[in-house]
Structure formats: structure tokens, C-alpha cells
Design an enzyme around this catalytic site. Structure first.
Site, PDB file in Angstrom:
ATOM      1  N   ARG A  47      16.178 -49.323  -8.562  1.00  0.00           N
ATOM      2  CA  ARG A  47      15.408 -48.100  -8.243  1.00  0.00           C
ATOM      3  C   ARG A  47      14.438 -47.701  -9.229  1.00  0.00           C
ATOM      4  O   ARG A  47      13.313 -47.122  -8.860  1.00  0.00           O
ATOM      5  CB  ARG A  47      16.392 -47.008  -7.644  1.00  0.00           C
ATOM      6  N   LYS A 106      33.036 -51.136  -1.553  1.00  0.00           N
ATOM      7  CA  LYS A 106      34.105 -50.664  -0.401  1.00  0.00           C
ATOM      8  C   LYS A 106      33.825 -49.814   0.676  1.00  0.00           C
ATOM      9  O   LYS A 106      34.474 -50.059   1.846  1.00  0.00           O
ATOM     10  CB  LYS A 106      35.326 -49.700  -1.261  1.00  0.00           C
ATOM     11  N   GLU A 130      36.572 -58.634  -4.640  1.00  0.00           N
ATOM     12  CA  GLU A 130      37.880 -58.441  -5.355  1.00  0.00           C
ATOM     13  C   GLU A 130      37.422 -56.822  -5.999  1.00  0.00           C
ATOM     14  O   GLU A 130      38.268 -56.088  -6.064  1.00  0.00           O
ATOM     15  CB  GLU A 130      37.914 -59.548  -6.375  1.00  0.00           C
ATOM     16  N   VAL A 133      38.528 -52.782  -4.453  1.00  0.00           N
ATOM     17  CA  VAL A 133      39.396 -52.102  -4.217  1.00  0.00           C
ATOM     18  C   VAL A 133      40.119 -51.585  -5.432  1.00  0.00           C
ATOM     19  O   VAL A 133      40.176 -50.696  -5.642  1.00  0.00           O
ATOM     20  CB  VAL A 133      40.590 -53.040  -3.429  1.00  0.00           C
ATOM     21  N   GLY A 135      39.445 -52.455  -9.186  1.00  0.00           N
ATOM     22  CA  GLY A 135      38.686 -52.648 -10.518  1.00  0.00           C
ATOM     23  C   GLY A 135      39.009 -53.981 -10.819  1.00  0.00           C
ATOM     24  O   GLY A 135      38.923 -54.972 -10.168  1.00  0.00           O
ATOM     25  N   GLY A 188      34.599 -37.974 -18.308  1.00  0.00           N
ATOM     26  CA  GLY A 188      33.882 -39.179 -17.523  1.00  0.00           C
ATOM     27  C   GLY A 188      34.517 -39.532 -16.503  1.00  0.00           C
ATOM     28  O   GLY A 188      33.939 -40.778 -15.849  1.00  0.00           O
ATOM     29  N   GLU A 191      33.287 -37.405 -11.168  1.00  0.00           N
ATOM     30  CA  GLU A 191      31.778 -37.524 -10.930  1.00  0.00           C
ATOM     31  C   GLU A 191      31.506 -36.011 -11.204  1.00  0.00           C
ATOM     32  O   GLU A 191      32.373 -35.286 -10.869  1.00  0.00           O
ATOM     33  CB  GLU A 191      31.223 -37.888  -9.734  1.00  0.00           C
ATOM     34  N   LYS A 206      39.312 -48.039   0.549  1.00  0.00           N
ATOM     35  CA  LYS A 206      40.195 -49.044   0.072  1.00  0.00           C
ATOM     36  C   LYS A 206      41.693 -49.430   0.702  1.00  0.00           C
ATOM     37  O   LYS A 206      41.954 -50.699   1.019  1.00  0.00           O
ATOM     38  CB  LYS A 206      40.704 -48.765  -1.571  1.00  0.00           C
ATOM     39  N   GLY A 305      35.645 -48.231 -13.970  1.00  0.00           N
ATOM     40  CA  GLY A 305      34.955 -48.638 -15.255  1.00  0.00           C
ATOM     41  C   GLY A 305      34.040 -49.743 -15.092  1.00  0.00           C
ATOM     42  O   GLY A 305      34.136 -50.819 -14.366  1.00  0.00           O
TER      43      GLY A 305
END
Length: 429
Positions: A47, A106, A130, A133, A135, A188, A191, A206, A305
Site C-alpha cells: 500500500r 485466518k 498452515e 492458525v 504460526g 510488542g 497491538e 482459528k 511473529g
């Protein structure tokens, strides 16, 4: 080995997308050897094109994602932009123009997974997800491939690292919810707006995906009961410790005892310290699977992550590219069972109820009578108090959510009950 490269388009270049691009570059030779052909990143849709993206050729950057997926020479589209639109339209367009898709989306898969699978099948392409759900944890592929010959009865797990970090911090340090959330934000893990995590929207999506795969039944996000964890208190943890438990936000998908229906739910629950999920600390994820032949299995690891999620994306990319070279497709949607999804009111579990009551004779008898009248059997009762006020903690045997709701409503009608301070399910017996 084929020398003509397989062409890959990347939609999104944030935390996950940038890691996908980095690994494709730094591990290019290994990926070529594992796939049997080189893979080439030929376009990256973003974007904000002016943002500096280290390691990515600026000539690959475009803001026209639609034109990128319509090129016609793309073998695989990797979608990591998230959200419903434009992701849904871009994925569908990719199928129409000859590309298979790897996604980490998800929310979209939980809402429209059936339609996306149908589009993939119509055009003879793969849809792998994969990373959607847990990581880096291999979970989707074991459920739909390794356990394809087994009958799965239950999937229960911690599928959101932010909430697990917060609850673990509350448990280990005695911190309150807001204090633990502030620390998660500073590190971190959370959010700026943590609603999707702490109100369990993320985990519910999930759960819908897991339930659909595990039970060969279409389960949408709207089918999943959802309860966030913002009301969990330090007092709840104290009560849990008194029972030899801790508290986790759990996604639970299970088949009814008679096999005729399934349920999917996400909510905070007390879980015994002896259960494998109780030891999952920090921002880690873990999923506990119970099946008839394999028995009990647990999948554990980092659930979020950039690098961990990118690892799952690249695993799917390798699989899809191999399928592409072999002229085949991998497992698609499996919803042959078409089992109904039961409402939360029919779910049977144990409950921990904390009541504020008057400290006088006969209160316990009144409370016990209400439970009996609603068919809810009491396992244990603990009472403490002074100066006319008391706390009464009741732990039930297994009861339906509907019968427990009726019990609580009747308890609130007693003049000796000042209030219901907390209700929490007890899982993992």
C-alpha cells in the site's frame, strides 16, 4: 532439475511478508534443491510504495495487486495482507488466472473458507494456509494429512500468544489485567488496539478453521462461541491456585459423545497444573489433540511473529511448488461429514462459581437447593467470611451451559446472595 523458475507474487510486505521475501532470498539455493526448481519473487504488492524495504528490489514493488495476480504467468500467490477484502477478491482472481495460493489469513478462511476451497477446486489449484492458525507450529498439515486416517474427537489449545502472555504474567507475578496488558504492549506482544486478541476474535477464527479440518465439517466463525478474557482477575487466579489449576484462554473444538454433532468455543478456563497446556508460558502456543488411534498429541512452539509465521508460509510454498511441478494438487476441503454445530447451551463442562453472600445460617442450604433444582451437581464448596458478609465458591460436576445459566439466574434472585463475582469453566480433566 527444472531450470525455469516458478514465479511467486507476494501480497503484503509487513512483518510477515518481509520475512517471507528475506527467506526466499537468503535460502534460495536450499529452496531450489528441496523443490526441484528455482523460485523467483516477481512482484510485491504494497500500500505504501515509498517505504524502504531492505533486501527487496524496488522494481518488484507495486500498488496494483489486482494487476499482479492477473499476470497469467504467476505460479503461486502468497497472501499475507489479512482482512476480508481485498484479500478475498485477490485470492479468487489468482485462481482464475492460473495461480495456486498460500495464505496466512485466518479471518478470511474462518468466514469464507468453503467458497475459497471451491474456487481452488474449480480451477485445479492449491489453497494452503498452515500459517493461519499457530504460526510456526505444524498443525494444519498433521490434522488434514498425518491424521487423515484417524478419528479426531477433541482439539484444545492456546492459539493466541498475546493473551497467553498476559494470563501467564498475571499468574506468575500477581499483576492485574491492565498491568499485564501494558507490559505486553511495551514488549510488542500486544497491538495498540488489542481487541482482536483479548476479546478472542483471533482465537475464534482459528478455532473455526481447526474444527472444520478436524471434524470434516464446515464450521464458520459465526458458529464459534466466543468469550474474551478482560474480566479475569487476580482473585480468579487465587481461586485457581487453590484448586491446583491455572487459567488459560482456550480454543476447544470437540465431537459430541454420540458423534452426531460438534462444538467450537473460545473462553478463559481453569485447567489443572498437571495438564500439558498448563505449562505453556509467555507468548507461546500449544494445541492438544485427542484422537481414537493416535491417542493424545501435543503441538507446541512460537505462535506468532514475523520469522515463525514466515517459516510456516515457506513450508506451504515448498509443498505447493512441488505439487505444481508434479502436475498435482494437495488435499482440499473435506466436509463430507456435514455434522451440525451445537450451540453453547448444549456444551457440558465443569464450572467454578464465586458468590458474595450474607454470612448467616442457612445460606449454604439455600444455594445448594437452587443447584439441585436445576439439575446441577455440586462437587465442592468453600465458604469464608466475617462481619455479615461471606464468599462462597462452588465447583460443579459436569453440567450443560444452559442449566448453569438457569442456576445462576435463580441464585441472583435469592435475597441472601449479594452477587455473582465470577463464573469460569474448568477444563482438562
Amino acid at each position: 532439475m527444472r531450470t525455469r523458475p516458478l514465479k511467486v507474487a507476494l501480497l503484503g510486505c509487513g512483518v510477515v511478508g518481509s520475512e517471507v521475501a528475506r527467506i526466499m532470498t537468503t535460502h534460495a539455493d536450499d529452496l531450489t534443491a528441496r523443490i526441484g526448481a528455482p523460485v523467483e519473487l516477481v512482484g510485491v504488492a504494497v500500500r505504501r510504495p515509498s517505504k524502504v524495504r531492505a533486501g527487496i528490489d524496488p522494481d518488484l514493488i507495486t500498488t496494483d495487486a489486482t494487476a499482479l495476480v492477473k499476470r497469467g504467468d504467476i505460479d503461486v500467490v502468497v497472501e499475507v495482507i489479512g482482512g476480508i477484502e481485498p484479500a478475498r477478491a485477490l485470492i479468487t482472481t489468482a485462481f482464475e488466472h492460473g495461480a495456486s495460493v498460500v495464505s496466512a489469513n485466518k479471518a478470511l478462511l474462518a468466514q469464507d473458507g468453503a467458497a475459497l476451497h471451491a474456487a481452488a477446486e474449480e480451477h485445479g489449484k492449491d489453497l494452503y494456509y498452515e500459517a493461519a492458525v499457530a504460526g510456526a507450529i505444524p498443525l494444519i498439515r498433521p490434522l488434514r494429512e498425518s491424521l487423515a486416517g484417524d478419528k479426531i474427537n477433541r482439539v484444545m489449545g492456546i492459539v493466541n500468544g498475546t493473551t497467553n502472555f498476559i494470563l501467564d504474567k498475571m499468574d506468575s507475578t500477581g499483576a492485574g489485567y491492565q498491568e499485564a496488558l501494558d507490559e505486553a504492549t511495551a514488549l510488542g506482544y500486544a497491538e495498540a488496539d488489542p481487541t482482536a486478541d483479548v476479546e478472542a476474535f483471533d482465537a475464534a477464527a482459528k478455532a473455526a478453521i481447526l474444527a472444520g479440518i478436524a471434524f470434516h465439517t464446515r464450521v464458520r466463525l459465526d458458529d464459534v462461541y466466543r468469550e474474551g478474557m478482560t474480566e479475569v482477575t487476580a482473585a480468579d487466579f487465587a481461586s485457581a491456585r487453590g484448586m491446583g489449576c491455572t487459567i488459560k484462554l482456550l480454543a476447544i473444538c470437540e465431537r459430541a459423545a454420540d458423534g452426531g454433532s460438534v462444538t467450537a468455543r473460545v473462553h478463559p478456563a481453569m485447567i489443572p497444573l498437571t495438564h500439558p497446556l498448563a505449562s505453556v508460558r509467555g507468548a507461546y502456543n500449544a494445541v492438544f489433540v485427542e484422537s481414537e488411534a493416535a491417542g493424545q498429541l501435543m503441538f507446541y512452539g512460537p505462535g506468532a511473529g514475523g520469522a515463525p509465521t514466515a517459516s510456516a508460509v515457506l513450508g506451504d510454498l515448498v509443498a505447493v511448488c512441488r505439487n505444481r511441478l508434479g502436475g498435482a494438487t494437495g488435499p482440499g476441503d473435506s466436509a463430507y461429514a456435514q455434522l451440525p454445530v451445537s450451540p453453547m447451551g448444549e456444551v457440558v463442562t465443569r464450572y467454578h462459581i464465586s458468590l458474595d453472600v450474607a454470612d448467616k445460617p442457612g445460606v449454604l442450604a439455600q444455594v445448594a437447593t437452587v443447584f439441585a433444582e436445576h439439575g446441577v451437581s455440586i462437587d465442592t464448596v468453600r465458604q469464608s467470611g466475617k462481619d455479615g458478609e461471606a464468599s462462597l465458591v462452588v465447583v460443579t460436576h459436569r453440567a450443560s451451559d444452559a442449566s448453569l445459566a438457569g442456576t445462576v439466574e435463580a441464585l441472583r434472585g435469592l435475597d441472601t446472595v449479594r452477587g455473582v463475582s465470577s463464573i469460569m469453566r474448568v477444563e482438562g480433566e
